[in-house]
Scaffold this active site. Sequence first.
Site, mmCIF file in Angstrom:
data_model
loop_
_atom_site.group_PDB
_atom_site.id
_atom_site.type_symbol
_atom_site.label_atom_id
_atom_site.label_comp_id
_atom_site.label_asym_id
_atom_site.label_seq_id
_atom_site.Cartn_x
_atom_site.Cartn_y
_atom_site.Cartn_z
ATOM 1 N N PRO A 244 50.013 -32.159 24.427
ATOM 2 C CA PRO A 244 50.882 -31.890 25.570
ATOM 3 C C PRO A 244 51.349 -33.121 26.343
ATOM 4 O O PRO A 244 52.316 -33.029 27.097
ATOM 5 C CB PRO A 244 50.012 -31.014 26.482
ATOM 6 C CG PRO A 244 48.667 -30.964 25.913
ATOM 7 C CD PRO A 244 48.629 -31.727 24.651
ATOM 8 N N TYR B 91 45.801 -36.097 32.639
ATOM 9 C CA TYR B 91 45.403 -35.948 31.236
ATOM 10 C C TYR B 91 44.346 -37.017 30.989
ATOM 11 O O TYR B 91 44.608 -38.204 31.228
ATOM 12 C CB TYR B 91 46.587 -36.180 30.292
ATOM 13 C CG TYR B 91 47.649 -35.096 30.366
ATOM 14 C CD1 TYR B 91 47.532 -33.943 29.610
ATOM 15 C CD2 TYR B 91 48.762 -35.244 31.178
ATOM 16 C CE1 TYR B 91 48.504 -32.951 29.665
ATOM 17 C CE2 TYR B 91 49.734 -34.266 31.242
ATOM 18 C CZ TYR B 91 49.605 -33.117 30.488
ATOM 19 O OH TYR B 91 50.561 -32.143 30.545
ATOM 20 N N ASP C 153 54.484 -28.793 32.456
ATOM 21 C CA ASP C 153 55.067 -29.042 33.769
ATOM 22 C C ASP C 153 56.246 -30.005 33.724
ATOM 23 O O ASP C 153 57.018 -30.068 34.665
ATOM 24 C CB ASP C 153 54.016 -29.550 34.765
ATOM 25 C CG ASP C 153 53.324 -30.813 34.297
ATOM 26 O OD1 ASP C 153 53.696 -31.327 33.222
ATOM 27 O OD2 ASP C 153 52.414 -31.288 34.999
ATOM 28 N N ARG D 2 52.892 -34.096 40.897
ATOM 29 C CA ARG D 2 53.537 -32.796 40.807
ATOM 30 C C ARG D 2 54.050 -32.325 42.154
ATOM 31 O O ARG D 2 53.846 -32.959 43.177
ATOM 32 C CB ARG D 2 52.508 -31.783 40.284
ATOM 33 C CG ARG D 2 52.125 -31.974 38.828
ATOM 34 C CD ARG D 2 52.947 -31.051 37.971
ATOM 35 N NE ARG D 2 52.797 -29.694 38.419
ATOM 36 C CZ ARG D 2 51.912 -28.824 37.937
ATOM 37 N NH1 ARG D 2 51.146 -29.175 36.942
ATOM 38 N NH2 ARG D 2 51.830 -27.590 38.406
HETATM 39 P P1 FAD Z 1 53.854 -19.988 24.524
HETATM 40 O O1 FAD Z 1 54.103 -20.626 25.836
HETATM 41 O O2 FAD Z 1 52.522 -20.144 23.921
HETATM 42 O O3 FAD Z 1 54.192 -18.446 24.710
HETATM 43 C C1 FAD Z 1 53.862 -17.519 23.715
HETATM 44 C C2 FAD Z 1 53.867 -16.124 24.355
HETATM 45 O O4 FAD Z 1 53.668 -15.188 23.311
HETATM 46 C C3 FAD Z 1 52.746 -15.944 25.349
HETATM 47 O O5 FAD Z 1 53.235 -15.332 26.516
HETATM 48 C C4 FAD Z 1 51.760 -15.043 24.613
HETATM 49 O O6 FAD Z 1 51.059 -14.170 25.493
HETATM 50 C C5 FAD Z 1 52.679 -14.269 23.699
HETATM 51 N N1 FAD Z 1 52.020 -13.801 22.479
HETATM 52 C C6 FAD Z 1 51.215 -14.478 21.656
HETATM 53 N N2 FAD Z 1 50.851 -13.727 20.632
HETATM 54 C C7 FAD Z 1 51.425 -12.517 20.806
HETATM 55 C C8 FAD Z 1 51.429 -11.310 20.077
HETATM 56 N N3 FAD Z 1 50.735 -11.191 18.950
HETATM 57 N N4 FAD Z 1 52.132 -10.282 20.561
HETATM 58 C C9 FAD Z 1 52.850 -10.376 21.708
HETATM 59 N N5 FAD Z 1 52.881 -11.497 22.434
HETATM 60 C C10 FAD Z 1 52.183 -12.560 21.982
HETATM 61 N N6 FAD Z 1 55.347 -28.879 27.244
HETATM 62 C C11 FAD Z 1 56.338 -29.542 27.902
HETATM 63 O O7 FAD Z 1 57.512 -29.441 27.531
HETATM 64 N N7 FAD Z 1 56.097 -30.317 28.965
HETATM 65 C C12 FAD Z 1 54.839 -30.482 29.422
HETATM 66 O O8 FAD Z 1 54.641 -31.193 30.399
HETATM 67 C C13 FAD Z 1 53.772 -29.823 28.761
HETATM 68 N N8 FAD Z 1 52.514 -29.927 29.195
HETATM 69 C C14 FAD Z 1 51.555 -29.127 28.660
HETATM 70 C C15 FAD Z 1 50.300 -29.183 29.190
HETATM 71 C C16 FAD Z 1 49.302 -28.381 28.661
HETATM 72 C C17 FAD Z 1 47.955 -28.492 29.234
HETATM 73 C C18 FAD Z 1 49.569 -27.497 27.608
HETATM 74 C C19 FAD Z 1 48.474 -26.604 27.059
HETATM 75 C C20 FAD Z 1 50.812 -27.460 27.064
HETATM 76 C C21 FAD Z 1 51.824 -28.276 27.569
HETATM 77 N N9 FAD Z 1 53.093 -28.260 27.052
HETATM 78 C C22 FAD Z 1 54.085 -28.992 27.644
HETATM 79 C C23 FAD Z 1 53.385 -27.439 25.891
HETATM 80 C C24 FAD Z 1 53.966 -26.088 26.289
HETATM 81 O O9 FAD Z 1 53.115 -25.387 27.162
HETATM 82 C C25 FAD Z 1 54.223 -25.242 25.071
HETATM 83 O O10 FAD Z 1 54.823 -26.030 24.073
HETATM 84 C C26 FAD Z 1 55.136 -24.081 25.423
HETATM 85 O O11 FAD Z 1 54.497 -23.193 26.302
HETATM 86 C C27 FAD Z 1 55.553 -23.335 24.170
HETATM 87 O O12 FAD Z 1 56.325 -22.246 24.531
HETATM 88 P P2 FAD Z 1 56.399 -20.965 23.584
HETATM 89 O O13 FAD Z 1 57.199 -19.973 24.322
HETATM 90 O O14 FAD Z 1 56.808 -21.394 22.237
HETATM 91 O O15 FAD Z 1 54.900 -20.477 23.429
#
Ligand code: FAD
Length: 629
Positions: A339, A265, A46, A257
């Site tokens: 996170p 957290y 977020d 928020r």
């Molecule tokens: P993801 O968001 O994990 O996206 C990966 C995508 O790939 C998903 O849509 C998934 O469905 C898809 N996928 C996975 N495997 C496959 C496959 N084999 N084939 C096809 N599709 C696939 N970050 C911040 O910057 N600020 C914050 O405040 C923050 N707070 C957070 C709070 C929580 C509780 C959590 C859990 C995380 C938080 N984060 C925060 C971290 C953040 O959510 C992640 O770092 C971010 O989502 C990473 O983005 P991404 O696109 O790399 O991966």
Amino acid sequence: MADECDVLIIGAGPAGLMLGCWLARTGVKTRIIDRRASKITRGHADGVQCRTIEIFQSFGMADRIEKEGNELAEVVFYNPDQDGNLVPTSRIPDTEPNTSRFRHRVLNQGRIEDFLIDCMKTGGLTVERSISPLSLELSDSTTENHPVTVKVQHLIPVEEASDPSSGLYRSNILSDEEFNRSASKGGKIESIKAKYVVGCDGARSWTRNQLGFSLEGDSANIYWGVMDARPITDLPDVRVKVVLHSADSGSLLIVPREQNLVRFYIQMGTLQPGEKLDASAQSPEKIIESARKILAPYTLECPEVQWWSVYEIGQRLCKDVSFRNRVFLAGDAFHTHSPKGGQGMNVSMMDSYNLGWKLAACAKGIASPSILDTYGGERVEVARELIEFDHKVSRLFSGKPAVAESEGVSMEEFQALWIRMGKWTSGTAVKYDPSLVMTESTAAKTELAKNIIVGSHFESHMVVCYADAHAVQFADRLVADGRWRLIVFAGDLGRPNQLQRFNDFCSRLTNAHDSPIKKYTPPDADLNSVIEVLTLTSSPRKALSYSAFPELARPFVGRFRYPTYDQIFSDELSYLDGGGEAYSGYGVDPNGPGCVVIVRPDQHVADVLGFEGCVEKSGRFFDGFMMHV
Ligand code: FAD
């Protein structure tokens, strides 16, 4: 017959969608697939850093975050006093003054993804859902145009992976097997041939596993809960960010928020080495109970929990992010951490903001594939810093505070680290090292522009548009469209001498055989189509008529040779919105010889040059990687 595309993106989270925006905007034939049937709507990340909002602005959509996101104005630290009672010990601004023209905001990841999806759509790209990759092959042929083949399966969703209020399915406490169990069953199989494949498929990255790369790092054996709720509490500071250490019951972070929601957290417990947390035993009630203990004597009721999860703290990094410059990893696929620092989504989007323009240039044949080497060189370093930061903060955050004479974490040390890292956590401190697309910083460059740092992003100051007298943030002109920019600090054009120098310089840049604009702009293309010149004068608009500027500064474009009105600016006070401090802000002498700043498509400053020798030097720089189309 296999379908062909330039780039296949696997995973439509923040990293994949940001990459999709770049590629859609630059007209690169792209497919983006995700195995989930729908996008997330609640919970997850977020925090949106200042730099991330600057990047959204380069796609013309910062206003959407500004409108919906909650601005974080203050951080208050609560610590136990000598008697163990919780008291607020200090307050600091959440965004350091002068960090950015934007401020740190919070908004749920689902909305951020909506904005990116809308942006991609304007370039004709949409996410193809319920598709999962089965195999990845890279041909050895050096002549094949689309050497990567990914076989994918269209899925028939059986049911949503889980209740949308539970984020356990994305938490690191579930195994892959548990995660996959309810997802879907297989349907049609298809082959996709691509020039490039990017795995943006999150912490459990399938792409990373196919490449045989692994995440390395450790876990702290400490687990935390996270929830979004509208709390009823007598804690007076629940609408600012609260960083709280209790004497004996653990720590807690509160982030206010949008729509009066609050993200909590909450430190919940420790695990024995090798012990696995039982996911089935976790619940929102347990999280609230832990929060109450930490907050006591303040009270807490959460009648409705919108979203919750539990995760184990750990930091892991995959040092390899590309395979033969054809398959890449971005985002959580190569770095994971806790996170609380609010970094993951931001850093993940910045990975693909860095990769997007490079891939677009290579896919279109404008740049040599060797620029792709700089992706790993630049982003692994940032991920390493992120992990170091998270490692330090997580351990100090989860540690028991030193109260009175007892041993423990020094709260002074923790706060000092938090403050020291403020610029870094805003995302604005990233500075890339010298490479094929980045020159070295030297004293001579600093002398020309004292506050423009080679390697860092180009900062913004208010300037006045020459043609229409509008006050504009200069960096708003650095639109994410794949073009490079030469920002010409033209100086005082009211002085005939300086005007002559400026005109001579523009003439050489337009006509000399070694000029990068002359060399790399196709003969039938607009003068600003590959490298755009933005001019900033220190003299006011009245010093020189708009039509007196050379054509390079105000090119005529398109089939009908329309004039441009948005490439020349002056550093003067606007009628209503301030201004007049850009030269001093950039550290350029308004009465001096001027200078030229080369800015990459991702807004990072690649070089600072004087007028003399600029054409040859910039020509050599672009010769290092540009290709004739
Ligand atoms: P993801 O968001 O994990 O996206 C990966 C995508 O790939 C998903 O849509 C998934 O469905 C898809 N996928 C996975 N495997 C496959 C496959 N084999 N084939 C096809 N599709 C696939 N970050 C911040 O910057 N600020 C914050 O405040 C923050 N707070 C957070 C709070 C929580 C509780 C959590 C859990 C995380 C938080 N984060 C925060 C971290 C953040 O959510 C992640 O770092 C971010 O989502 C990473 O983005 P991404 O696109 O790399 O991966």
